[in-house]
Design a protein around this motif. Structure first.
Motif, PDB file in Angstrom:
ATOM      1  N   GLY A 383       9.439  -2.197  -4.513  1.00 42.31           N
ATOM      2  CA  GLY A 383       8.323  -3.034  -4.084  1.00 42.31           C
ATOM      3  C   GLY A 383       7.921  -2.770  -2.647  1.00 42.31           C
ATOM      4  N   GLN A 384       8.901  -2.645  -1.768  1.00 44.69           N
ATOM      5  CA  GLN A 384       8.606  -2.362  -0.363  1.00 44.69           C
ATOM      6  C   GLN A 384       7.920  -1.010  -0.216  1.00 44.69           C
ATOM      7  OE1 GLN A 384      12.601  -2.689   0.996  1.00 44.69           O
ATOM      8  NE2 GLN A 384      12.527  -4.900   1.295  1.00 44.69           N
ATOM      9  N   ALA A 385       8.395  -0.012  -0.978  1.00 44.48           N
ATOM     10  CA  ALA A 385       7.783   1.316  -0.905  1.00 44.48           C
ATOM     11  C   ALA A 385       6.349   1.287  -1.407  1.00 44.48           C
ATOM     12  CB  ALA A 385       8.612   2.305  -1.723  1.00 44.48           C
ATOM     13  N   ALA A 386       6.088   0.563  -2.498  1.00 49.30           N
ATOM     14  CA  ALA A 386       4.738   0.496  -3.050  1.00 49.30           C
ATOM     15  C   ALA A 386       3.763  -0.088  -2.034  1.00 49.30           C
ATOM     16  CB  ALA A 386       4.741  -0.328  -4.335  1.00 49.30           C
ATOM     17  N   LEU A 387       4.166  -1.165  -1.379  1.00 49.16           N
ATOM     18  CA  LEU A 387       3.291  -1.789  -0.388  1.00 49.16           C
ATOM     19  C   LEU A 387       3.056  -0.877   0.805  1.00 49.16           C
ATOM     20  CD1 LEU A 387       4.755  -5.401  -0.490  1.00 49.16           C
ATOM     21  CD2 LEU A 387       2.514  -4.663  -1.346  1.00 49.16           C
ATOM     22  N   HIS A 388       4.093  -0.161   1.237  1.00 49.53           N
ATOM     23  CA  HIS A 388       3.922   0.759   2.368  1.00 49.53           C
ATOM     24  C   HIS A 388       3.009   1.925   1.990  1.00 49.53           C
ATOM     25  CE1 HIS A 388       4.872   2.836   6.063  1.00 49.53           C
ATOM     26  NE2 HIS A 388       5.216   3.902   5.378  1.00 49.53           N
ATOM     27  N   LEU A 389       3.224   2.507   0.829  1.00 48.42           N
ATOM     28  CA  LEU A 389       2.402   3.641   0.399  1.00 48.42           C
ATOM     29  C   LEU A 389       0.949   3.235   0.191  1.00 48.42           C
ATOM     30  CD1 LEU A 389       4.966   5.170  -2.090  1.00 48.42           C
ATOM     31  CD2 LEU A 389       4.136   6.283  -0.014  1.00 48.42           C
ATOM     32  N   ALA A 390       0.715   1.988  -0.185  1.00 48.26           N
ATOM     33  CA  ALA A 390      -0.655   1.514  -0.421  1.00 48.26           C
ATOM     34  C   ALA A 390      -1.503   1.570   0.842  1.00 48.26           C
ATOM     35  CB  ALA A 390      -0.616   0.089  -0.967  1.00 48.26           C
ATOM     36  N   ARG A 391      -0.859   1.627   2.000  1.00 47.13           N
ATOM     37  CA  ARG A 391      -1.609   1.743   3.257  1.00 47.13           C
ATOM     38  C   ARG A 391      -2.240   3.118   3.409  1.00 47.13           C
ATOM     39  NH1 ARG A 391       2.840   0.359   7.532  1.00 47.13           N
ATOM     40  NH2 ARG A 391       1.126   0.933   8.941  1.00 47.13           N
ATOM     41  N   TYR A 392      -1.756   4.096   2.681  1.00 49.31           N
ATOM     42  CA  TYR A 392      -2.234   5.478   2.819  1.00 49.31           C
ATOM     43  C   TYR A 392      -2.866   6.018   1.530  1.00 49.31           C
ATOM     44  CZ  TYR A 392       1.046   5.097   6.731  1.00 49.31           C
ATOM     45  OH  TYR A 392       1.720   4.686   7.856  1.00 49.31           O
ATOM     46  N   ALA A 393      -2.201   5.826   0.409  1.00 50.81           N
ATOM     47  CA  ALA A 393      -2.632   6.448  -0.849  1.00 50.81           C
ATOM     48  C   ALA A 393      -3.882   5.770  -1.408  1.00 50.81           C
ATOM     49  CB  ALA A 393      -1.497   6.376  -1.874  1.00 50.81           C
ATOM     50  N   ARG A 394      -4.618   6.523  -2.222  1.00 53.41           N
ATOM     51  CA  ARG A 394      -5.783   5.949  -2.903  1.00 53.41           C
ATOM     52  C   ARG A 394      -5.344   4.910  -3.930  1.00 53.41           C
ATOM     53  NH1 ARG A 394      -9.536  10.243  -5.563  1.00 53.41           N
ATOM     54  NH2 ARG A 394      -7.590  10.688  -6.687  1.00 53.41           N
ATOM     55  N   SER A 395      -4.291   5.256  -4.686  1.00 52.94           N
ATOM     56  CA  SER A 395      -3.767   4.306  -5.663  1.00 52.94           C
ATOM     57  C   SER A 395      -2.261   4.472  -5.775  1.00 52.94           C
ATOM     58  CB  SER A 395      -4.413   4.522  -7.035  1.00 52.94           C
ATOM     59  OG  SER A 395      -3.958   5.725  -7.634  1.00 52.94           O
ATOM     60  N   VAL A 396      -1.576   3.357  -6.051  1.00 55.35           N
ATOM     61  CA  VAL A 396      -0.130   3.351  -6.266  1.00 55.35           C
ATOM     62  C   VAL A 396       0.126   2.679  -7.613  1.00 55.35           C
ATOM     63  CG1 VAL A 396       2.124   2.592  -5.432  1.00 55.35           C
ATOM     64  CG2 VAL A 396       0.322   3.187  -3.787  1.00 55.35           C
ATOM     65  N   THR A 397       0.734   3.413  -8.523  1.00 56.23           N
ATOM     66  CA  THR A 397       1.096   2.854  -9.826  1.00 56.23           C
ATOM     67  C   THR A 397       2.605   2.665  -9.873  1.00 56.23           C
ATOM     68  OG1 THR A 397      -0.772   3.936 -10.922  1.00 56.23           O
ATOM     69  CG2 THR A 397       1.037   3.177 -12.325  1.00 56.23           C
ATOM     70  N   VAL A 398       3.038   1.422 -10.103  1.00 54.57           N
ATOM     71  CA  VAL A 398       4.457   1.104 -10.188  1.00 54.57           C
ATOM     72  C   VAL A 398       4.858   1.104 -11.664  1.00 54.57           C
ATOM     73  CG1 VAL A 398       6.268  -0.543  -9.604  1.00 54.57           C
ATOM     74  CG2 VAL A 398       4.263  -0.319  -8.119  1.00 54.57           C
ATOM     75  N   LEU A 399       5.732   2.017 -12.049  1.00 58.19           N
ATOM     76  CA  LEU A 399       6.198   2.110 -13.433  1.00 58.19           C
ATOM     77  C   LEU A 399       7.485   1.319 -13.570  1.00 58.19           C
ATOM     78  CD1 LEU A 399       5.608   5.919 -14.154  1.00 58.19           C
ATOM     79  CD2 LEU A 399       4.086   3.989 -14.627  1.00 58.19           C
ATOM     80  N   VAL A 400       7.469   0.337 -14.484  1.00 53.09           N
ATOM     81  CA  VAL A 400       8.598  -0.562 -14.693  1.00 53.09           C
ATOM     82  C   VAL A 400       9.067  -0.434 -16.129  1.00 53.09           C
ATOM     83  CG1 VAL A 400       9.381  -2.958 -14.605  1.00 53.09           C
ATOM     84  CG2 VAL A 400       7.662  -2.138 -12.964  1.00 53.09           C
ATOM     85  N   ARG A 401      10.326  -0.107 -16.320  1.00 50.79           N
ATOM     86  CA  ARG A 401      10.858   0.054 -17.676  1.00 50.79           C
ATOM     87  C   ARG A 401      10.873  -1.272 -18.433  1.00 50.79           C
ATOM     88  NH1 ARG A 401      14.045   3.858 -20.220  1.00 50.79           N
ATOM     89  NH2 ARG A 401      14.214   5.052 -18.282  1.00 50.79           N
ATOM     90  N   GLY A 402      11.186  -2.380 -17.745  1.00 54.52           N
ATOM     91  CA  GLY A 402      11.278  -3.686 -18.395  1.00 54.52           C
ATOM     92  C   GLY A 402       9.928  -4.340 -18.606  1.00 54.52           C
ATOM     93  N   LYS A 403       9.996  -5.650 -18.971  1.00 55.51           N
ATOM     94  CA  LYS A 403       8.775  -6.379 -19.314  1.00 55.51           C
ATOM     95  C   LYS A 403       8.075  -6.965 -18.096  1.00 55.51           C
ATOM     96  CE  LYS A 403      10.409  -7.628 -23.950  1.00 55.51           C
ATOM     97  NZ  LYS A 403      10.722  -8.742 -24.893  1.00 55.51           N
ATOM     98  N   SER A 404       8.798  -7.115 -16.982  1.00 55.15           N
ATOM     99  CA  SER A 404       8.181  -7.675 -15.775  1.00 55.15           C
ATOM    100  C   SER A 404       9.031  -7.337 -14.565  1.00 55.15           C
ATOM    101  CB  SER A 404       8.036  -9.197 -15.896  1.00 55.15           C
ATOM    102  OG  SER A 404       9.306  -9.819 -15.768  1.00 55.15           O
ATOM    103  N   LEU A 405       8.493  -7.698 -13.399  1.00 49.70           N
ATOM    104  CA  LEU A 405       9.218  -7.481 -12.153  1.00 49.70           C
ATOM    105  C   LEU A 405      10.129  -8.659 -11.809  1.00 49.70           C
ATOM    106  CD1 LEU A 405       6.322  -6.095  -9.895  1.00 49.70           C
ATOM    107  CD2 LEU A 405       8.221  -4.770 -10.829  1.00 49.70           C
TER     108      LEU A 405
END
Length: 565
Positions: A383-405
């Motif tokens: 989660g921390q990485a996704a938020l940090h990368l969102a500052r630079y990348a056009r899009s960030v897709t978080v792939l989750v094996r389970g049903k929710s976070l």
């Protein structure tokens, strides 16, 4: 910071000595004065200065020199230092040379010899030129420079090592930065494999090993003594906390780290739930503070050095290190944490470091600008990485094996992810394959419910799919569980009054003590530990309390056994 350089060039020794003398007398406080007896020699001087990251402010050059005249030299010198001011010296009224110099090398001034008295004929001219140069001067970066390209796995490895060890460096992409090719040529390494690391003194290392690079950087890689009160293996939050409390309470303390201080916590882009930091702080900042604190109390830190073997003799614990040294301690703390689990899909091994990264890989974040990236995992680190990368990348897709976070991520991170427009969470999904030849181009994403596979464009994937302890070197020495985590305290006492096999003391093991008296464990490598920074810090501090109690017990032999180092 090194002073800017004034370079004097003249083929007549007496004239060169005189001009250097006059320049030093007036400018030595603010500038280094270098000299050369020919254009060719001066170019070699410039090559060394450029490799060392030095800046040249002024050229004072004789026009009439054999083999290479002043104008020709200046035209060559401008390729390396185009902003330096240029003064031509001559003993003749050479109007043609002056006009040619103005046209070809944008000559700033033309001086006739002799220039005496310099207070009237030399210094006023040069003062004006240097003031003008200072007005537009941008201080150069003084430190390590790394030349490579973004998709170079070894380049990622070197940059990640430098960043995590808090070594300032400058990245030069060979594909986009003209200076990178120039420096590579000056270093005589045009045909050498990348990455090319240029140290502050101008030394160039082609594709260095991490151990060799650490040695050249002057990192502390060898212990100053053979025996310590407390030896800590691992410098994550647990290890650093133990070092701070141990060293501050008078224990001679040594820390050993195989990669870089901070462990996984040190790679976190933002830690927002650590007590005392309401606005959060980065893992790198927390690590820097911990390292400084431990060193201030006198703890030694070896990095990058790995513990590879453990023996216990006569109450001392002997740890053999990857550099061949052996150190002994009356108390040993294992705080090695866990290592990221590798992604085992087609293409993963080939693209590791070339688009596929384990952990936050902070060194790669800015390189994702305008691109689509994936984050694989559902924990707080993901989660921390996704938020940090969102500052630079056009899009960030978080792939989750389970049903929710919700089962594995803190609620504050889930809420922030939901509020971030360019972050999308895809549940019930996992990577089936990574696609691309020299770098990652796309990922085949599997829908776990339907079995459908979709190709998703991605230039980078950051993986957080769990972790495992690195305790192979302890097998047969300490009691481990089936996954390799270290058992301690109550976990070792299976029946009331029955102590671990081989236990030699009358007392039972302390809470953080392992199956060998005097060897303790703290942090994520401990069985059933709470995977939180605060708990790791608490365990590291608490372990020192048990260390003191152990040291107050029966004393070991007067001397540690011979280490053979």
């Amino acid at each position: 910071m090194d002073k800017p350089v004034i370079l004097a060039v003249d083929d007549e020794p007496s004239v060169l000595a005189a001009v250097a003398r006059d320049l030093r007398r007036h400018y030595a406080a603010a500038y280094d004065v270098e000299r050369a007896a020919s254009g060719a020699e001066a170019l070699e001087v410039l090559k060394d200065l450029k490799l060392a990251g030095r800046v040249v402010a002024l050229f004072v050059v004789d026009q009439r020199m054999p083999e290479m005249n002043g104008v020709t030299f200046l035209s060559r010198a401008m390729e390396l230092y185009p902003e330096a001011r240029r003064v031509l010296l001559t003993a003749y009224a050479d109007t043609d040379a002056a006009i040619r110099a103005i046209n070809e090398v944008r000559l700033d001034h033309y001086l006739m010899k002799p220039w005496h008295p310099p207070e009237e004929q030399l210094y006023p001219v040069l003062d004006d030129l240097l003031d003008d140069w200072r007005a537009s001067y941008q201080p150069v970066f003084e430190g390590v420079r790394v030349i490579g390209h973004r998709w170079l796995a070894d380049g990622h490895r070197v940059r990640d090592f430098l960043a995590r060890n808090l070594v300032p460096y400058r990245w030069l992409d060979i594909e986009t930065d003209a200076e990178a090719e120039t420096l590579r040529g000056l270093a005589g390494a045009a045909a050498e494999p990348l990455p090319l690391v240029i140290l502050a003194d101008g030394t160039a290392l082609s594709r260095p090993t991490i151990a060799a690079l650490a040695e050249r950087l002057g990192l502390h890689t060898r212990a100053t003594a053979e025996t310590y009160d407390l030896l800590v293996v691992g410098t994550g939050p647990a290890g650093l906390a133990a070092a701070v409390y141990g060293a501050s309470e008078g224990l001679r303390t040594l820390l050993v780290e195989r990669e870089a201080p901070g462990g996984q916590a040190g790679t976190s882009s933002r830690i927002e739930n650590y007590l005392g930091f309401p606005v959060g702080l980065s893992g790198a900042d927390l690590t820097r503070r911990g390292v400084q604190q431990a060193r201030r109390f006198g703890a030694e830190i070896l990095t990058p050095v790995e513990a590879v073997r453990l023996e216990t003799q006569d109450g001392y614990h002997l740890v053999t290190l990857s550099n061949g040294n052996t150190v002994a301690a009356q108390a040993l703390l294992i705080a090695t944490g866990v290592s990221y689990r590798l992604l085992e899909v087609p293409g993963a091994e080939r693209l590791s470091g070339a688009g596929l990264y384990y952990g936050a890989a902070m060194t790669e974040a800015m390189g994702t600008a305008g691109q689509d990236v994936l984050v694989v995992g559902a924990g707080n680190s993901a989660g921390q990485a996704a938020l940090h990368l969102a500052r630079y990348a056009r899009s960030v897709t978080v792939l989750v094996r389970g049903k929710s976070l919700a089962d594995s991520m803190s609620q504050y991170l889930i809420e922030r992810i939901e509020e971030t427009e360019n972050v999308v969470v895809q549940t019930g999904a996992s990577i089936n394959a990574l696609l691309g030849e020299e770098s990652l181009e796309a990922a085949a994403v599997l829908d776990n419910a339907t079995g459908a596979v979709t190709q998703v464009p991605a230039r980078a994937a950051f993986v957080f799919i769990g972790a495992s302890p690195r305790t192979d070197w302890l097998r047969g020495k300490l009691q481990l569980d089936a996954q390799g985590f270290i058992l301690s305290g109550p976990d070792l006492v299976r029946e009331p009054g029955r102590r671990p096999d081989g236990w030699t003391l009358e007392r039972e093991p302390f809470w953080l003590e392992t199956s060998v008296p005097g060897i303790f464990v703290a942090g994520d490598v401990r069985r059933q530990s709470t995977k939180r920074i605060a708990s790791a810090v608490g365990e590291g501090a608490m372990a020192v309390t048990f260390v003191h109690q152990h040291l107050r017990g029966p004393a070991p032999a007067q001397r540690p056994p011979a280490s053979g180092s």
